[in-house]
Design an enzyme around this catalytic site. Structure first.
Site, PDB file in Angstrom:
ATOM      1  N   HIS A 141       0.831  -1.207   0.000  1.00  0.00           N
ATOM      2  CA  HIS A 141       0.000   0.000   0.000  1.00  0.00           C
ATOM      3  C   HIS A 141       0.872   1.266   0.000  1.00  0.00           C
ATOM      4  O   HIS A 141       0.643   2.185  -0.797  1.00  0.00           O
ATOM      5  CB  HIS A 141      -0.911  -0.033   1.234  1.00  0.00           C
ATOM      6  CG  HIS A 141      -1.736   1.194   1.438  1.00  0.00           C
ATOM      7  ND1 HIS A 141      -2.989   1.347   0.904  1.00  0.00           N
ATOM      8  CD2 HIS A 141      -1.471   2.339   2.116  1.00  0.00           C
ATOM      9  CE1 HIS A 141      -3.469   2.537   1.248  1.00  0.00           C
ATOM     10  NE2 HIS A 141      -2.563   3.163   1.988  1.00  0.00           N
ATOM     11  N   GLU A 142       1.862   1.313   0.871  1.00  0.00           N
ATOM     12  CA  GLU A 142       2.703   2.520   0.977  1.00  0.00           C
ATOM     13  C   GLU A 142       3.555   2.712  -0.285  1.00  0.00           C
ATOM     14  O   GLU A 142       3.729   3.829  -0.766  1.00  0.00           O
ATOM     15  CB  GLU A 142       3.583   2.440   2.228  1.00  0.00           C
ATOM     16  CG  GLU A 142       2.803   2.473   3.539  1.00  0.00           C
ATOM     17  CD  GLU A 142       1.871   3.672   3.658  1.00  0.00           C
ATOM     18  OE1 GLU A 142       2.221   4.764   3.158  1.00  0.00           O
ATOM     19  OE2 GLU A 142       0.768   3.520   4.222  1.00  0.00           O
ATOM     20  N   HIS A 145       1.472   4.233  -2.990  1.00  0.00           N
ATOM     21  CA  HIS A 145       1.384   5.699  -2.880  1.00  0.00           C
ATOM     22  C   HIS A 145       2.579   6.355  -3.575  1.00  0.00           C
ATOM     23  O   HIS A 145       2.440   7.335  -4.297  1.00  0.00           O
ATOM     24  CB  HIS A 145       1.427   6.136  -1.410  1.00  0.00           C
ATOM     25  CG  HIS A 145       0.098   6.136  -0.718  1.00  0.00           C
ATOM     26  ND1 HIS A 145      -1.012   6.768  -1.230  1.00  0.00           N
ATOM     27  CD2 HIS A 145      -0.291   5.614   0.480  1.00  0.00           C
ATOM     28  CE1 HIS A 145      -2.027   6.611  -0.371  1.00  0.00           C
ATOM     29  NE2 HIS A 145      -1.613   5.906   0.665  1.00  0.00           N
ATOM     30  N   GLU A 204      -6.096   7.044  -1.453  1.00  0.00           N
ATOM     31  CA  GLU A 204      -6.105   5.846  -0.606  1.00  0.00           C
ATOM     32  C   GLU A 204      -6.685   4.647  -1.355  1.00  0.00           C
ATOM     33  O   GLU A 204      -6.131   3.547  -1.298  1.00  0.00           O
ATOM     34  CB  GLU A 204      -6.904   6.100   0.668  1.00  0.00           C
ATOM     35  CG  GLU A 204      -6.233   7.048   1.641  1.00  0.00           C
ATOM     36  CD  GLU A 204      -4.793   6.690   1.912  1.00  0.00           C
ATOM     37  OE1 GLU A 204      -4.466   5.493   1.980  1.00  0.00           O
ATOM     38  OE2 GLU A 204      -3.977   7.614   2.029  1.00  0.00           O
TER      39      GLU A 204
HETATM   40 ZN   LIG Z   1      -2.536   5.198   2.541  1.00  0.00          ZN
END
Ligand SMILES: [Zn+2]
Length: 273
Positions: A141-142, A145, A204
Site C-alpha cells: 500500500h505505501e 502511494h 487511498e
Molecule cells: Zn494510505
C-alpha cells in the site's frame, strides 16, 4: 480590481508552471489524471535528503529477524513493481529510484514510502500486521502511494494553496521551511496529517488497489488484506487513532472495496512456495 489582477497572475503562473514541467501525468492502472507540479528529479533529491535526516534522528530496530523480513518483503515488492511498470512500458518513471527498506524503533502504528522507494516501517505496526503477508499488505500500500506519485500531487496542492502557485521553482528555493512542512504533511511525518483529506480519499483507494496487485505479483496472498484491515479496525478501538489510519477511508468502505478488487488482484497471484 487588484484582486482580479492577482488571480489572473496566479492563473498564468499555474499555467506556465504546468506547461514548463509537463505537470499532468496519469496514475498507472487507474488512468486518473493528476497534477504534479514538482519535477521528479526535485522530488527525489528532497526525498533522499529527508530520508537521511529521518534515519539519523530515529533508532533502527535491533530485531534482526523482523528487519530481515522488512527487507525481504520490500525486495519482493520492488521486483513486482519493476515488472509491472515494464509490462506497462512506463519503467521510465522509476528512473533514479534508490530503493531502501528500514525498520525503526517506534511505537506508532505507522509506515510510509517516500519518492524513490525510501521505505520506513515502525515496529509499532508489527503486532497488527502479525504475519509476513500482513506486513506485505502495508508495504504494498505505501509503495503504491509512492509509485503513483501521490506525494507530488499532495505537495502540488499544498503549494498552490499556500504559495499561490506563482513561480513554484522559486518558491521551492526561497521557502525552505514551508516546503519542508508541506513535505512532512504530504508524507505523514508532521502533526498536520490529513490536512489534504478530501483529495487523499481517492489516493487511498488507488493505493489499496495497486498495493493488492503488487503484493500478489510478489507472491503474497492478497486475500490477507481483508484480515489485516479488520485487525487495524479492531486496533483502533484503543486510545487515540493511530496516525497510519488518520488519512484513510472508513474501514468498512475500504474492506468492501478491497473485496471488490480481489478477483482482479488474484489474477496476478502465484504463491511463492
Ligand atoms: Zn494510505
Amino acid at each position: 480590481m487588484k484582486n482580479h489582477q492577482t488571480q489572473l497572475l496566479i492563473l498564468i503562473g499555474i499555467l506556465a508552471a504546468s506547461t514548463l514541467f509537463g505537470a499532468c501525468s496519469t496514475v498507472p492502472l487507474t488512468g486518473r489524471t493528476q497534477l504534479n507540479l514538482i519535477p521528479a528529479s526535485q522530488m527525489l533529491s528532497m526525498s533522499y535528503q529527508e530520508y537521511g535526516t529521518f534515519l539519523k534522528s530515529n533508532k533502527l530496530s535491533t530485531d534482526t529477524q523482523a528487519t530481515a523480513m522488512v527487507k525481504r518483503i520490500g525486495g519482493r515488492i520492488q521486483g513486482a513493481v519493476e515488472r509491472y511498470f515494464r509490462e506497462k512500458g512506463i519503467q521510465g518513471s522509476l528512473a533514479g529510484y534508490q530503493w531502501e527498506f528500514n525498520l525503526v524503533e517506534d511505537k506508532q502504528v505507522n509506515a510510509w514510502c517516500m519518492p524513490g522507494g525510501k521505505v520506513v516501517v515502525y515496529n509499532g505496526i508489527l503486532p497488527v500486521t502479525q504475519t509476513e503477508e500482513g506486513l506485505a499488505v502495508v508495504m504494498g500500500h505505501e509503495i503504491a502511494h509512492a509509485v503513483a506519485e501521490h506525494g507530488n500531487e499532495r505537495m502540488s496542492q499544498g503549494l498552490l494553496a499556500e504559495l499561490g502557485g506563482a513561480a513554484l521553482d522559486v518558491a521551492l528555493e526561497n521557502k525552505p521551511q514551508q516546503t519542508r512542512e508541506l513535505w512532512q504533511s504530504a508524507f505523514g511525518l508532521g502533526a498536520q496529517v490529513g490536512v489534504l483529506l478530501p483529495f487523499s480519499r481517492t489516493q487511498e483507494s488507488e493505493a489499496d488497489e495497486l498495493g493488492l496487485t503488487f503484493m500478489a505479483m510478489a507472491g503474497y496472498d492478497p486475500r490477507e488484506a481483508v484480515a489485516f484491515w479488520q485487525r487495524m479496525s479492531a486496533n483502533k478501538g484503543g486510545q487515540a487513532p493511530p496516525e497510519f489510519l488518520s488519512t484513510h477511508p472508513s474501514d468498512q468502505t475500504r474492506i468492501r472495496q478491497i473485496q471488490e478488487h480481489l478477483p482482479q488482484a488474484l489474477k496476478y497471484y502465484t504463491p511463492s512456495k
